[in-house]
Design a protein around this motif. Structure first.
Motif, PDB file in Angstrom:
ATOM      1  N   GLN A   1      -2.823   7.651   2.989  1.00  9.94           N
ATOM      2  CA  GLN A   1      -2.655   6.882   4.214  1.00  9.94           C
ATOM      3  C   GLN A   1      -2.126   5.546   3.516  1.00  9.94           C
ATOM      4  N   ALA A   2      -2.837   4.794   2.413  1.00 10.86           N
ATOM      5  CA  ALA A   2      -2.374   3.591   1.819  1.00 10.86           C
ATOM      6  C   ALA A   2      -1.354   3.871   1.329  1.00 10.86           C
ATOM      7  N   THR A   3      -1.011   4.975   0.380  1.00 10.73           N
ATOM      8  CA  THR A   3       0.059   5.072  -0.016  1.00 10.73           C
ATOM      9  C   THR A   3       1.356   5.051   0.852  1.00 10.73           C
ATOM     10  N   THR A   4       1.241   5.772   1.907  1.00  7.08           N
ATOM     11  CA  THR A   4       2.160   5.888   2.786  1.00  7.08           C
ATOM     12  C   THR A   4       2.714   4.525   3.348  1.00  7.08           C
ATOM     13  N   LEU A   5       1.489   3.783   3.636  1.00 13.18           N
ATOM     14  CA  LEU A   5       1.762   2.064   4.172  1.00 13.18           C
ATOM     15  C   LEU A   5       2.384   1.452   3.042  1.00 13.18           C
ATOM     16  N   LEU A   6       1.964   1.497   1.827  1.00 16.32           N
ATOM     17  CA  LEU A   6       2.707   0.803   0.729  1.00 16.32           C
ATOM     18  C   LEU A   6       4.234   1.105   0.650  1.00 16.32           C
ATOM     19  N   ARG A   7       4.585   2.253   0.589  1.00 16.03           N
ATOM     20  CA  ARG A   7       5.947   2.686   0.699  1.00 16.03           C
ATOM     21  C   ARG A   7       6.676   2.467   1.917  1.00 16.03           C
ATOM     22  N   ASP A   8       6.236   2.490   3.204  1.00 14.23           N
ATOM     23  CA  ASP A   8       6.941   2.485   4.404  1.00 14.23           C
ATOM     24  C   ASP A   8       6.816   0.970   5.217  1.00 14.23           C
ATOM     25  N   THR A   9       5.909   0.435   4.890  1.00 20.89           N
ATOM     26  CA  THR A   9       5.686  -0.941   5.810  1.00 20.89           C
ATOM     27  C   THR A   9       5.885  -2.120   4.703  1.00 20.89           C
ATOM     28  N   GLY A  10       5.555  -3.479   5.422  1.00 19.39           N
ATOM     29  CA  GLY A  10       5.958  -4.533   4.637  1.00 19.39           C
ATOM     30  C   GLY A  10       4.489  -5.211   4.715  1.00 19.39           C
ATOM     31  N   LEU A  11       3.362  -4.688   5.203  1.00 20.01           N
ATOM     32  CA  LEU A  11       1.934  -4.884   5.212  1.00 20.01           C
ATOM     33  C   LEU A  11       1.462  -5.697   3.958  1.00 20.01           C
ATOM     34  N   SER A  12       0.812  -6.622   3.771  1.00 18.77           N
ATOM     35  CA  SER A  12       0.233  -6.925   2.571  1.00 18.77           C
ATOM     36  C   SER A  12      -0.745  -5.978   2.177  1.00 18.77           C
ATOM     37  N   ILE A  13      -1.046  -6.145   0.846  1.00 18.09           N
ATOM     38  CA  ILE A  13      -2.134  -5.060   0.264  1.00 18.09           C
ATOM     39  C   ILE A  13      -3.519  -5.323   0.840  1.00 18.09           C
ATOM     40  N   THR A  14      -3.908  -6.524   1.060  1.00 15.58           N
ATOM     41  CA  THR A  14      -5.184  -6.936   1.630  1.00 15.58           C
ATOM     42  C   THR A  14      -5.093  -6.129   3.097  1.00 15.58           C
ATOM     43  N   GLU A  15      -3.987  -6.074   4.008  1.00 11.89           N
ATOM     44  CA  GLU A  15      -3.874  -5.484   5.237  1.00 11.89           C
ATOM     45  C   GLU A  15      -4.071  -4.067   5.105  1.00 11.89           C
ATOM     46  N   ILE A  16      -3.460  -3.500   4.071  1.00 15.45           N
ATOM     47  CA  ILE A  16      -3.628  -2.212   4.108  1.00 15.45           C
ATOM     48  C   ILE A  16      -4.934  -1.635   3.573  1.00 15.45           C
ATOM     49  N   ALA A  17      -5.384  -2.544   2.648  1.00 12.33           N
ATOM     50  CA  ALA A  17      -6.991  -2.007   2.354  1.00 12.33           C
ATOM     51  C   ALA A  17      -7.960  -2.097   3.615  1.00 12.33           C
ATOM     52  N   PHE A  18      -7.770  -3.067   4.372  1.00 10.78           N
ATOM     53  CA  PHE A  18      -8.655  -3.024   5.715  1.00 10.78           C
ATOM     54  C   PHE A  18      -7.999  -2.023   6.755  1.00 10.78           C
ATOM     55  N   ALA A  19      -6.939  -1.780   6.818  1.00 12.59           N
ATOM     56  CA  ALA A  19      -6.479  -0.730   7.764  1.00 12.59           C
ATOM     57  C   ALA A  19      -6.613   0.398   7.474  1.00 12.59           C
ATOM     58  N   THR A  20      -6.919   0.962   6.111  1.00 11.70           N
ATOM     59  CA  THR A  20      -7.406   2.204   5.785  1.00 11.70           C
ATOM     60  C   THR A  20      -8.805   2.451   5.570  1.00 11.70           C
ATOM     61  N   GLY A  21      -9.623   1.419   5.921  1.00 14.17           N
ATOM     62  CA  GLY A  21     -11.001   1.711   6.063  1.00 14.17           C
ATOM     63  C   GLY A  21     -11.680   1.069   4.822  1.00 14.17           C
ATOM     64  N   TRP A  22     -11.343   0.102   3.949  1.00 16.65           N
ATOM     65  CA  TRP A  22     -11.900  -0.306   2.810  1.00 16.65           C
ATOM     66  C   TRP A  22     -12.864  -1.455   3.268  1.00 16.65           C
ATOM     67  N   GLU A  23     -13.978  -2.023   2.940  1.00 19.30           N
ATOM     68  CA  GLU A  23     -14.516  -2.805   3.246  1.00 19.30           C
ATOM     69  C   GLU A  23     -14.131  -4.088   2.234  1.00 19.30           C
TER      70      GLU A  23
END
Length: 180
Positions: free
Chosen positions: A87-109
């Motif tokens: 999921q993180a790979t998809t978000l990194l490829r397809d969105t402009g979300l920051s890496i921090t936003e992606i980390a928390f959106a995919t369940g990392w604390e």
């Protein structure tokens, strides 16, 4: 006097574990395991301890963990990690979300845990993966999303800690317990 052949003899069946083959052929158990797997797929950003997954499946924790690994080839935690990284790979490829936003959106604390685990599994940092994906975007536009996801799915047949040990050339002792 030549020995007589026994034409009625049955070939010996290979030895098998008493419960392992039968457990995977139990349709009810497989349905319950798939129910837990589907829950993890639908909400991979949530915490899924084995206790909760076992409750969803209606079996004990130990039975769930053994049966899940036997049915899907990886322990439940490793399966969840692979879904989160996918999921993180998809978000990194397809969105402009920051890496921090992606980390928390995919369940990392923790951003640090996300970055370290992402690198251990994919061999690249999240930012390097994003740069590579953006550079390859024109070529990937014609590839169906399901094929792209499958091609980028992380291979977690060995534990992340084992990968780290191999990279470090066994500079620290192996853990005696598996990560949850």
């Amino acid at each position: 006097m030549p020995a007589r052949e026994n034409h009625n003899a049955q070939p010996l069946a290979p030895p098998s574990a008493p419960d392992s083959a039968d457990a995977l052929q139990d349709p009810a158990l497989l349905r319950r395991l798939l129910r837990a797997k589907d829950r993890m797929d639908a909400a991979s950003h949530k915490a899924w301890p084995v206790k909760r997954l076992a409750e969803v499946s209606g079996v004990s924790e130990a039975h769930f963990a053994r049966s899940f690994k036997r049915a899907f080839g990886v322990p439940p935690h490793r399966y969840l990690l692979s879904r989160r990284i996918e999921q993180a790979t998809t978000l990194l490829r397809d969105t402009g979300l920051s890496i921090t936003e992606i980390a928390f959106a995919t369940g990392w604390e923790s951003l640090g845990t996300f970055g370290r685990t992402f690198h251990d599994i994919t061999g690249q940092s999240p930012s390097a993966m994003r740069l590579e994906a953006q550079a390859n975007l024109p070529r990937l536009d014609r590839v169906p999303a399901c094929v792209l996801k499958a091609a980028q799915r992380p291979d977690l047949t060995i534990a992340v800690l084992e990968k780290r040990r191999r990279v470090a050339k066994d500079t620290f002792p192996p853990s005696t317990k598996e990560e949850p």
